[in-house]
Design a protein around this motif. Structure first.
Motif, mmCIF file in Angstrom:
data_model
loop_
_atom_site.group_PDB
_atom_site.id
_atom_site.type_symbol
_atom_site.label_atom_id
_atom_site.label_comp_id
_atom_site.label_asym_id
_atom_site.label_seq_id
_atom_site.Cartn_x
_atom_site.Cartn_y
_atom_site.Cartn_z
ATOM 1 N N VAL A 2 -10.647 37.309 83.293
ATOM 2 C CA VAL A 2 -10.238 37.028 81.824
ATOM 3 C C VAL A 2 -10.721 38.194 80.902
ATOM 4 N N VAL A 3 -11.835 38.389 81.046
ATOM 5 C CA VAL A 3 -12.571 39.259 79.947
ATOM 6 C C VAL A 3 -12.083 40.620 80.158
ATOM 7 N N VAL A 4 -12.035 41.134 81.356
ATOM 8 C CA VAL A 4 -11.435 42.492 81.885
ATOM 9 C C VAL A 4 -10.194 42.655 81.353
ATOM 10 N N LEU A 5 -9.401 41.720 81.737
ATOM 11 C CA LEU A 5 -7.811 41.752 81.296
ATOM 12 C C LEU A 5 -7.838 41.753 79.710
ATOM 13 N N SER A 6 -8.527 40.817 79.207
ATOM 14 C CA SER A 6 -8.444 40.948 77.507
ATOM 15 C C SER A 6 -8.913 42.035 77.296
ATOM 16 N N LEU A 7 -9.971 42.602 77.464
ATOM 17 C CA LEU A 7 -10.560 43.739 76.794
ATOM 18 C C LEU A 7 -9.681 45.023 77.021
ATOM 19 N N ALA A 8 -9.065 44.916 78.257
ATOM 20 C CA ALA A 8 -8.286 46.165 78.530
ATOM 21 C C ALA A 8 -6.963 46.021 77.664
ATOM 22 N N ALA A 9 -6.379 45.004 77.668
ATOM 23 C CA ALA A 9 -5.145 44.869 76.671
ATOM 24 C C ALA A 9 -5.409 45.418 75.206
ATOM 25 N N MET A 10 -6.776 44.764 74.797
ATOM 26 C CA MET A 10 -7.044 45.015 73.342
ATOM 27 C C MET A 10 -7.650 46.302 73.129
ATOM 28 N N GLY A 11 -7.897 47.325 74.377
ATOM 29 C CA GLY A 11 -8.159 48.448 74.255
ATOM 30 C C GLY A 11 -7.047 49.391 74.266
ATOM 31 N N PHE A 12 -6.222 49.063 75.169
ATOM 32 C CA PHE A 12 -4.949 49.800 74.909
ATOM 33 C C PHE A 12 -4.113 49.760 73.600
ATOM 34 N N GLY A 13 -4.042 48.204 73.103
ATOM 35 C CA GLY A 13 -3.618 48.004 71.813
ATOM 36 C C GLY A 13 -4.135 48.914 70.524
ATOM 37 N N GLY A 14 -5.595 49.025 70.589
ATOM 38 C CA GLY A 14 -6.439 49.742 69.653
ATOM 39 C C GLY A 14 -5.983 51.076 70.025
ATOM 40 N N TRP A 15 -6.198 51.580 71.065
ATOM 41 C CA TRP A 15 -5.932 53.134 71.361
ATOM 42 C C TRP A 15 -4.672 53.714 70.750
ATOM 43 N N TYR A 16 -3.440 52.786 71.193
ATOM 44 C CA TYR A 16 -1.908 53.072 70.708
ATOM 45 C C TYR A 16 -1.973 53.178 69.252
ATOM 46 N N ALA A 17 -2.685 52.156 68.769
ATOM 47 C CA ALA A 17 -2.679 52.176 67.223
ATOM 48 C C ALA A 17 -3.102 53.432 66.461
ATOM 49 N N PHE A 18 -4.270 53.825 66.983
ATOM 50 C CA PHE A 18 -5.071 55.049 66.283
ATOM 51 C C PHE A 18 -4.475 56.113 66.589
ATOM 52 N N LEU B 100 3.988 47.828 69.389
ATOM 53 C CA LEU B 100 3.305 47.880 70.921
ATOM 54 C C LEU B 100 1.912 47.598 70.724
ATOM 55 N N ALA B 101 1.097 48.300 69.768
ATOM 56 C CA ALA B 101 -0.191 47.869 69.617
ATOM 57 C C ALA B 101 -0.637 46.318 69.209
ATOM 58 N N GLN B 102 0.417 45.849 68.318
ATOM 59 C CA GLN B 102 -0.022 44.523 68.110
ATOM 60 C C GLN B 102 0.326 43.545 69.125
ATOM 61 N N ALA B 103 1.420 43.843 69.925
ATOM 62 C CA ALA B 103 1.565 43.019 71.038
ATOM 63 C C ALA B 103 0.323 42.980 71.904
ATOM 64 N N PHE B 104 -0.399 44.260 72.102
ATOM 65 C CA PHE B 104 -1.222 44.266 73.356
ATOM 66 C C PHE B 104 -2.612 43.595 72.707
ATOM 67 N N SER C 134 -3.106 41.678 70.194
ATOM 68 C CA SER C 134 -3.094 40.105 70.108
ATOM 69 C C SER C 134 -2.792 39.220 71.325
ATOM 70 N N ALA C 135 -2.447 40.188 72.255
ATOM 71 C CA ALA C 135 -2.437 39.500 73.852
ATOM 72 C C ALA C 135 -3.911 39.481 74.250
ATOM 73 N N GLY C 136 -4.874 40.424 73.963
ATOM 74 C CA GLY C 136 -6.044 40.339 74.411
ATOM 75 C C GLY C 136 -6.745 39.309 73.550
ATOM 76 N N PHE C 137 -6.646 39.356 72.334
ATOM 77 C CA PHE C 137 -7.627 38.491 71.493
ATOM 78 C C PHE C 137 -7.336 37.239 71.571
ATOM 79 N N VAL C 138 -5.911 36.657 71.869
ATOM 80 C CA VAL C 138 -5.660 35.428 71.859
ATOM 81 C C VAL C 138 -6.042 34.872 72.980
ATOM 82 N N MET C 139 -5.995 35.647 74.111
ATOM 83 C CA MET C 139 -6.295 35.220 75.489
ATOM 84 C C MET C 139 -7.712 34.844 75.623
#
Length: 445
Positions: free
Chosen positions: A299-315, A331-335, A337-342
């Motif tokens: 869970v932690v790995v998937l969540s951080l990966a999703a947030m990492g992709f979302g943050g990377w895409y935003a910046f 797209l950044a919002q979706a990923f 939020s997905a990691g954070f809410v998970m």
């Protein structure tokens, strides 16, 4: 109610939302605020080529509960989605409310929803681009709404959907009456699209004069879509929980890289629905115990990966939109939020967090109760409160003592005045939520 600010001004190909060219100042001399909506609810300057046509609205250029953050009153009251008053709030009309732990209420979810609504109002006051990364309020509110919907669907689906519509639409109609009349007075000429002011399955039309008030309706429209589709979504999810959960991110990837959707109201709805679909499905996963069964490390790995992709895409795409604000980049919002809410949902399931101790702090607990019971009211009326705060503060400049001793130019002062006006609207209009829930009208729950 993000309850909830936010959202997508996804000027992705084929996606256009209205927004503000100026902040709350509206031309007033003092107290004019810088535009906090390079997107307001995602409505802002879009980074991608516009493909949307004017479909009956004099749309402005374009966000994330709280609102932001509805069962039958008997035998078990039902909340109103992400912006709903939770199940047991005010259920006993003639008795003092019992302690939270005795009503089946979950103060963890209650607190998240209250924080989401506060974050929505703060975002619309200050326009902080980083706010969505610190606390993605709209994703959280959709996640909470999803888990409550899964619980409600233990009863017949038709009854549940009808109940939620009954809890949501009357407050919307009451609020919409004032907004529509005000726009008509200010030269708005509606077409057939005015039907969306009755059932907001598409963006209700309006004019530029009232855009700051009605642009927030993207959330109610998206929530309504989720409510209507939840019986089918939940059935599909239970066929293959983990694969369906992961595949719920596919629609936003398709819209972002393959097909931008139709250039109309349907396109807008598809973008918003796709952006928060994973969060809604996470609510199902939490309710069915899927997250609790997953290994913590996974869970932690998937969540951080999703947030990492979302943050990377935003910046890496802020050059296209002029900001890294997640509400401008779906797209950044979706990923993110997905990691954070998970993480929030998993922590709740794994550690059994319930915030039951909140009941020891009576005033704070009371405040959380009010936020949840009046979430729809707070969400709908907060923009109007912030709009009215500007001319009100302008009048303070005419009083020498106020001009000398009050920080009239501070946005924090505006934030405080905005909350005072929100409290007034809660007292004056919140009773509509009670009527919609078939309860005795009260000034406060």
């Amino acid at each position: 109610m993000s309850w909830g600010s936010e959202n997508q001004g996804y000027q992705q190909p084929g996606y256009q939302q209205p927004g503000y060219q100026q902040g709350y100042g509206y031309g007033y001399g003092h107290g004019q605020q810088p535009d906090p909506y390079g997107q307001g609810y995602g409505y802002g300057q879009q980074p991608y080529p516009q493909q949307y046509t004017d479909y009956g609205q004099q749309q402005a250029a374009d966000s994330t509960a709280p609102l932001p953050v509805m069962e039958e009153p008997k035998p078990e009251p039902e909340p109103v989605g992400g912006l709903e008053a939770e199940a047991a709030v005010g259920a006993e009309e003639e008795k003092p409310p019992p302690p939270a732990e005795l009503t089946g209420r979950d103060r963890y979810f209650d607190t998240l929803r209250a924080l989401a609504l506060i974050r929505v109002v703060a975002y619309h006051t200050f326009g902080w681009a980083w706010a969505g990364m610190v606390f993605p309020s709209m994703g959280i509110m959709f996640g909470l709404a999803g888990t409550l919907m899964a619980k409600s669907l233990e009863r017949p689906a038709v009854k549940v959907v009808r109940s939620r519509l009954r809890r949501l639409l009357p407050p919307f109609w009451f609020w919409g009456f004032f907004v529509v009349v005000a726009m008509l007075i200010h030269d708005w000429m509606p077409g057939w699209q005015i039907v969306f002011w009755i059932v907001p399955l598409g963006d209700p039309p309006g004019n530029q004069w009232g855009v700051q008030a009605w642009e927030i309706l993207w959330y109610l429209r998206t929530y309504l879509w989720f409510v209507l589709l939840s019986p089918a979504l939940l059935w599909l999810f239970r066929k293959a929980p983990v694969p369906v959960l992961l595949l719920s991110l596919a629609p936003i990837l398709v819209l972002n890289f393959v097909w931008a959707g139709p250039p109309d109201r349907l396109g807008n709805a598809l973008w918003d629905f796709s952006t928060y679909l994973f969060c809604w499905m996470l609510g199902f996963a939490h309710r069915d115990g899927v997250l609790q069964k997953m290994k913590p490390a996974l869970v932690v790995v998937l969540s951080l990966a999703a947030m990492g992709f979302g943050g990377w895409y935003a910046f890496t795409h802020q050059g296209e939109v002029g900001t890294y604000d997640l509400d401008e980049i779906p797209l950044a919002q979706a990923f993110w939020s997905a990691g954070f809410v998970m993480l929030l949902m998993w922590a709740k399931a794994h550690f059994g967090i319930d915030f039951a101790g909140l009941t020891r702090f009576k005033r704070l607990d009371r405040l959380v109760t009010i936020f949840n019971a009046r979430a729809v009211t707070i969400y709908l009326w907060h923009e109007i409160a912030l709009i009215l705060a500007v001319p009100l503060i302008d009048q303070f400049w005419n009083v020498p003592a106020f001009e000398t001793y009050l920080p009239l130019e501070s946005q924090w002062f505006m934030f405080g005045i905005g909350w005072i006006l929100i409290a007034v609207f809660v007292l004056a209009c919140g009773w509509v939520e009670d009527v919609a829930g078939r309860k005795k009208p009260r000034l406060l729950p």
